[in-house]
Design an enzyme around this catalytic site. Structure first.
Site, short mmCIF file in Angstrom:
data_model
loop_
_atom_site.label_atom_id
_atom_site.label_comp_id
_atom_site.label_asym_id
_atom_site.label_seq_id
_atom_site.Cartn_x
_atom_site.Cartn_y
_atom_site.Cartn_z
N SER A 210 -5.80 -1.32 5.70
CA SER A 210 -6.88 -2.24 6.06
C SER A 210 -8.24 -1.60 5.80
O SER A 210 -8.38 -0.38 5.71
CB SER A 210 -6.79 -2.62 7.53
OG SER A 210 -5.48 -3.00 7.85
N1 SAH Z 1 -1.81 -0.83 9.81
C1 SAH Z 1 -1.63 -0.45 8.43
C2 SAH Z 1 -1.84 -1.61 7.46
C3 SAH Z 1 -0.79 -2.61 7.62
S1 SAH Z 1 -0.47 -3.66 6.24
C4 SAH Z 1 -2.51 0.72 8.06
O1 SAH Z 1 -3.24 1.24 8.91
O2 SAH Z 1 -2.41 1.17 6.91
C5 SAH Z 1 0.75 -4.65 7.03
C6 SAH Z 1 2.07 -3.98 7.21
O3 SAH Z 1 2.89 -4.86 7.99
C7 SAH Z 1 2.82 -3.75 5.91
O4 SAH Z 1 3.10 -2.39 5.75
C8 SAH Z 1 4.11 -4.57 6.07
O5 SAH Z 1 5.25 -3.94 5.52
C9 SAH Z 1 4.21 -4.68 7.58
N2 SAH Z 1 5.02 -5.80 8.06
C10 SAH Z 1 5.03 -7.09 7.66
N3 SAH Z 1 5.92 -7.81 8.36
C11 SAH Z 1 6.49 -6.96 9.26
C12 SAH Z 1 7.49 -7.09 10.27
N4 SAH Z 1 8.10 -8.25 10.53
N5 SAH Z 1 7.82 -6.01 10.99
C13 SAH Z 1 7.22 -4.80 10.75
N6 SAH Z 1 6.29 -4.62 9.81
C14 SAH Z 1 5.92 -5.67 9.07
#
Ligand code: SAH
Length: 213
Positions: free
Chosen positions: A61
């Site tokens: 992000s």
């Molecule tokens: N917080 C992260 C950015 C997250 S991007 C950082 O600091 O870099 C969103 C993430 O959510 C992705 O890695 C994706 O794989 C995850 N995601 C999406 N659906 C999900 C689910 N049902 N359970 C766990 N993770 C999930």
């Protein structure tokens, strides 16, 4: 001034100008180097206020969004925090500076593995990362003082609301499409939940089930 010091100053200035005023959050953002979480081609853009690609087609992000979500979560040093969407591990690392314990889950095993390596290298021993479908939360460790979801859901997921302590706070992007989403702050009371809409945001979607790798 050295390049590093100047880069850091610009980075913190950008956060302040986007409305990040909580000194504990700013200190955490100063201590955790975003450059450690961005690999390859985009590494030299790590200090710009923009989301960047990471493995598995996901994104780290925008730093101001990480900081504003962290600020909205009002984390205290006694808190047990759950993050859904480990991604690069950057948000979890920021939270580790403010909370007692951080649990973070991602549906991509590879992202969890890579994030764990960074946590180990930085000696962030109060973070536990798991590969799991975070829509169901983490029943084993519930309830949580704070929950942060870093992928967009259509609505705040029921199992996560159920795993929030009374007095607890959850921050979650919600929206029907991947272009229009709102960041929502949910506070749990004795008798129910309060919802506050904070700002428009744009996140990758919360997807059901474990990923292919
Ligand atoms: N917080 C992260 C950015 C997250 S991007 C950082 O600091 O870099 C969103 C993430 O959510 C992705 O890695 C994706 O794989 C995850 N995601 C999406 N659906 C999900 C689910 N049902 N359970 C766990 N993770 C999930």
């Amino acid at each position: 001034m050295t390049d590093t010091a100047e880069r850091k100053m610009r980075f913190l200035y950008a956060l302040r100008s986007r409305g990040v005023t909580d000194i504990r959050v700013l200190t955490a953002m100063e201590r955790i180097d975003r450059g450690t979480f961005v690999k390859g081609l985009f590494a030299d853009r790590a200090y710009e206020d923009m989301p960047l690609p990471i493995s598995c087609g996901q994104t780290i992000s925008q730093p101001s969004v990480v900081a504003l979500m962290t600020q909205a979560l009002s984390v205290t040093p006694r808190d047990k925090v759950l993050e859904i969407g480990t991604g690069s591990g950057y948000q979890a690392a920021i939270l580790s500076q403010l909370a007692r314990r951080v649990y973070t889950v991602d549906r991509h095993r590879r992202l969890v593995r890579e994030a764990q390596e960074v946590f180990r290298a930085l000696n962030l021993t109060n973070i536990t990362a798991f590969a799991a479908d975070g829509s169901f939360g983490l029943a084993d460790q519930a309830p949580f003082d704070r929950i942060i979801v870093t992928a967009a859901a259509e609505d705040a997921p029921g199992p996560l609301l159920a795993q929030l302590k009374i007095g607890g706070i959850m921050v979650v992007p919600v929206g029907q499409s991947d272009t229009v989403q709102s960041l929502i702050k949910v506070t749990r009371h004795e008798t129910g939940f309060d919802y506050e809409e904070l700002r428009p945001v744009r996140f990758v979607p919360l997807v059901e089930g474990l990923g292919p790798e």
